[in-house]
Design a protein around this motif. Structure first.
Motif, PDB file in Angstrom:
ATOM      1  N   SER A  39       2.140  -0.492  -0.397  1.00 50.02           N
ATOM      2  CA  SER A  39       0.709  -0.491  -0.705  1.00 50.02           C
ATOM      3  C   SER A  39       0.034  -1.668  -0.016  1.00 50.02           C
ATOM      4  O   SER A  39       0.666  -2.689   0.253  1.00 50.02           O
ATOM      5  CB  SER A  39       0.468  -0.581  -2.218  1.00 50.02           C
ATOM      6  OG  SER A  39       1.039   0.516  -2.888  1.00 50.02           O
ATOM      7  N   VAL A  40      -1.265  -1.496   0.264  1.00 53.42           N
ATOM      8  CA  VAL A  40      -2.062  -2.555   0.868  1.00 53.42           C
ATOM      9  C   VAL A  40      -3.055  -3.064  -0.172  1.00 53.42           C
ATOM     10  O   VAL A  40      -3.738  -2.276  -0.839  1.00 53.42           O
ATOM     11  CB  VAL A  40      -2.806  -2.062   2.122  1.00 53.42           C
ATOM     12  CG1 VAL A  40      -3.747  -3.139   2.661  1.00 53.42           C
ATOM     13  CG2 VAL A  40      -1.813  -1.652   3.190  1.00 53.42           C
ATOM     14  N   VAL A  41      -3.120  -4.386  -0.289  1.00 50.50           N
ATOM     15  CA  VAL A  41      -3.994  -5.032  -1.281  1.00 50.50           C
ATOM     16  C   VAL A  41      -5.100  -5.788  -0.560  1.00 50.50           C
ATOM     17  O   VAL A  41      -4.839  -6.562   0.364  1.00 50.50           O
ATOM     18  CB  VAL A  41      -3.175  -6.015  -2.152  1.00 50.50           C
ATOM     19  CG1 VAL A  41      -4.089  -6.735  -3.146  1.00 50.50           C
ATOM     20  CG2 VAL A  41      -2.053  -5.284  -2.874  1.00 50.50           C
ATOM     21  N   GLN A  42      -6.339  -5.531  -0.964  1.00 49.64           N
ATOM     22  CA  GLN A  42      -7.477  -6.312  -0.476  1.00 49.64           C
ATOM     23  C   GLN A  42      -7.532  -7.593  -1.293  1.00 49.64           C
ATOM     24  O   GLN A  42      -7.752  -7.564  -2.495  1.00 49.64           O
ATOM     25  CB  GLN A  42      -8.768  -5.511  -0.642  1.00 49.64           C
ATOM     26  CG  GLN A  42     -10.033  -6.255  -0.242  1.00 49.64           C
ATOM     27  CD  GLN A  42     -11.267  -5.405  -0.463  1.00 49.64           C
ATOM     28  OE1 GLN A  42     -11.393  -4.307   0.079  1.00 49.64           O
ATOM     29  NE2 GLN A  42     -12.175  -5.887  -1.290  1.00 49.64           N
ATOM     30  N   SER A  43      -7.281  -8.712  -0.653  1.00 51.55           N
ATOM     31  CA  SER A  43      -7.180  -9.963  -1.411  1.00 51.55           C
ATOM     32  C   SER A  43      -8.555 -10.502  -1.767  1.00 51.55           C
ATOM     33  O   SER A  43      -9.591  -9.986  -1.326  1.00 51.55           O
ATOM     34  CB  SER A  43      -6.383 -11.012  -0.613  1.00 51.55           C
ATOM     35  OG  SER A  43      -7.214 -11.674   0.314  1.00 51.55           O
ATOM     36  N   MET A  44      -8.563 -11.554  -2.552  1.00 50.30           N
ATOM     37  CA  MET A  44      -9.808 -12.236  -2.905  1.00 50.30           C
ATOM     38  C   MET A  44     -10.502 -12.746  -1.641  1.00 50.30           C
ATOM     39  O   MET A  44     -11.730 -12.864  -1.600  1.00 50.30           O
ATOM     40  CB  MET A  44      -9.468 -13.395  -3.853  1.00 50.30           C
ATOM     41  CG  MET A  44     -10.656 -14.196  -4.324  1.00 50.30           C
ATOM     42  SD  MET A  44     -11.695 -13.256  -5.437  1.00 50.30           S
ATOM     43  CE  MET A  44     -13.257 -14.066  -5.132  1.00 50.30           C
ATOM     44  N   LEU A  45      -9.718 -13.015  -0.597  1.00 45.96           N
ATOM     45  CA  LEU A  45     -10.249 -13.537   0.654  1.00 45.96           C
ATOM     46  C   LEU A  45     -10.738 -12.385   1.541  1.00 45.96           C
ATOM     47  O   LEU A  45     -10.214 -12.124   2.630  1.00 45.96           O
ATOM     48  CB  LEU A  45      -9.181 -14.359   1.381  1.00 45.96           C
ATOM     49  CG  LEU A  45      -8.480 -15.446   0.559  1.00 45.96           C
ATOM     50  CD1 LEU A  45      -7.495 -16.210   1.435  1.00 45.96           C
ATOM     51  CD2 LEU A  45      -9.481 -16.386  -0.085  1.00 45.96           C
ATOM     52  N   HIS A  46     -11.739 -11.676   1.046  1.00 47.28           N
ATOM     53  CA  HIS A  46     -12.317 -10.520   1.741  1.00 47.28           C
ATOM     54  C   HIS A  46     -13.808 -10.497   1.438  1.00 47.28           C
ATOM     55  O   HIS A  46     -14.217 -10.717   0.293  1.00 47.28           O
ATOM     56  CB  HIS A  46     -11.631  -9.244   1.252  1.00 47.28           C
ATOM     57  CG  HIS A  46     -11.933  -8.016   2.050  1.00 47.28           C
ATOM     58  ND1 HIS A  46     -13.163  -7.401   2.028  1.00 47.28           N
ATOM     59  CD2 HIS A  46     -11.158  -7.280   2.895  1.00 47.28           C
ATOM     60  CE1 HIS A  46     -13.137  -6.337   2.812  1.00 47.28           C
ATOM     61  NE2 HIS A  46     -11.933  -6.246   3.359  1.00 47.28           N
ATOM     62  N   LYS A  47     -14.618 -10.208   2.452  1.00 45.97           N
ATOM     63  CA  LYS A  47     -16.072 -10.285   2.261  1.00 45.97           C
ATOM     64  C   LYS A  47     -16.598  -9.254   1.260  1.00 45.97           C
ATOM     65  O   LYS A  47     -17.692  -9.406   0.716  1.00 45.97           O
ATOM     66  CB  LYS A  47     -16.800 -10.126   3.592  1.00 45.97           C
ATOM     67  CG  LYS A  47     -16.643  -8.797   4.275  1.00 45.97           C
ATOM     68  CD  LYS A  47     -17.371  -8.773   5.597  1.00 45.97           C
ATOM     69  CE  LYS A  47     -17.227  -7.439   6.318  1.00 45.97           C
ATOM     70  NZ  LYS A  47     -17.816  -6.317   5.560  1.00 45.97           N
TER      71      LYS A  47
END
Length: 277
Positions: free
Chosen positions: A157-165
């Protein structure tokens, strides 16, 4: 074979001396208690040191298994926290019957790819639909909030981290529970976030903890960061504040995927509500 026999014949005096020397040492140690004890003690120290080195190598080689085991145990313990349950209270005949029901469970996962130096950062974990991961689930680690699942394969799975606009999560101040939402800092510093739209009734202090709220993908109370600076918005109705994020996203190795057992039901009801508007 012939060369070996020639070599032994040539140095037979040396080999005889070596054999007799060994025999004499064995007799000397065997029939003298003091020498025997000294020899055994010395041998024990040597073998002990050798076993210690070998054990150290074995421990190093088994670190992966140990880490995996600890990750599973961490996920299991999280399911037993009070925040993983909700209270179902039913009043009958003026008697309150309170039952704690499991709402959150956790799937442990290993991070196998990660980025922190882009404007949109993601991480890949070694769990997918076969292990129960689904799109939209929250992801946390021992230090706090990590992000949310955006793509799910059978095994990964791919996770969009907190470090994303585009990352935005409901959050609250730890002390007075005033609600806002948290985003990544505008200067894209991997250690900074911003808590926005908090009521100006709040009285936050520098160093105060910022946690996930009950309106987020996560159980309420998951650490996000600590307040480092305060800003008022034009009009003075809400407060924005800078945060020092609690998670070092460059050092993520193991995470937990948050499974909200009532997420699907909640999403269905909220979708129906929007249709009726």
């Amino acid at each position: 074979m012939r060369n070996l026999l020639i070599f032994i014949t040539k140095y037979n005096a040396f080999f005889l001396f070596l054999i007799f020397e060994i025999i004499s040492l064995v007799i000397y140690i065997k029939y003298n208690s003091f020498q025997k004890a000294t020899f055994i003690n010395s041998t024990s120290q040597v073998t002990g040191a050798l076993y210690t080195q070998v054990n150290g190598v074995q421990d190093y080689l088994s670190l992966k298994e140990v880490n995996d085991s600890l990750a599973r145990e961490n996920a299991r313990l999280r399911t037993q926290l009070k925040t993983a349950f909700y209270t179902d209270t039913v009043a009958k005949h003026k008697v309150d019957d309170t039952v704690f029901k499991q709402q959150y469970t956790y799937i442990e996962a290993k991070v196998i790819n990660n980025s922190t130096n882009r404007s949109n950062n993601y991480l890949t974990i070694n769990r997918g639909s076969r292990q129960g991961v689904a799109k939209g689930m929250g992801v946390i680690c021992s230090s706090g909030l990590v992000g949310k699942v955006v793509f799910v394969g059978e095994h990964l799975s791919v996770v969009q981290s907190m470090l994303h606009k585009d990352s935005r999560f409901s959050a609250m101040l730890a002390k007075d529970k005033e609600i806002g939402y948290v985003e990544w800092s505008d200067d894209m510093d991997p250690h900074k976030g911003i808590l926005k739209d908090v009521s100006n009734n709040a009285q936050p202090k520098i160093g105060e903890a910022v946690l996930t709220s009950q309106y987020s993908l996560f159980p309420a109370g998951i650490m996000i960061g600590k307040v480092t600076n305060l800003h008022s918005r034009a009009g003075g109705y809400t407060l924005n504040m800078e945060l020092a994020l609690s998670v070092d996203y460059s050092r993520l190795h193991y995470v937990n995927v948050v499974v909200n057992k009532y997420a699907e039901e909640q999403a269905g009801l909220e979708a129906q509500e929007k249709k009726d508007e």
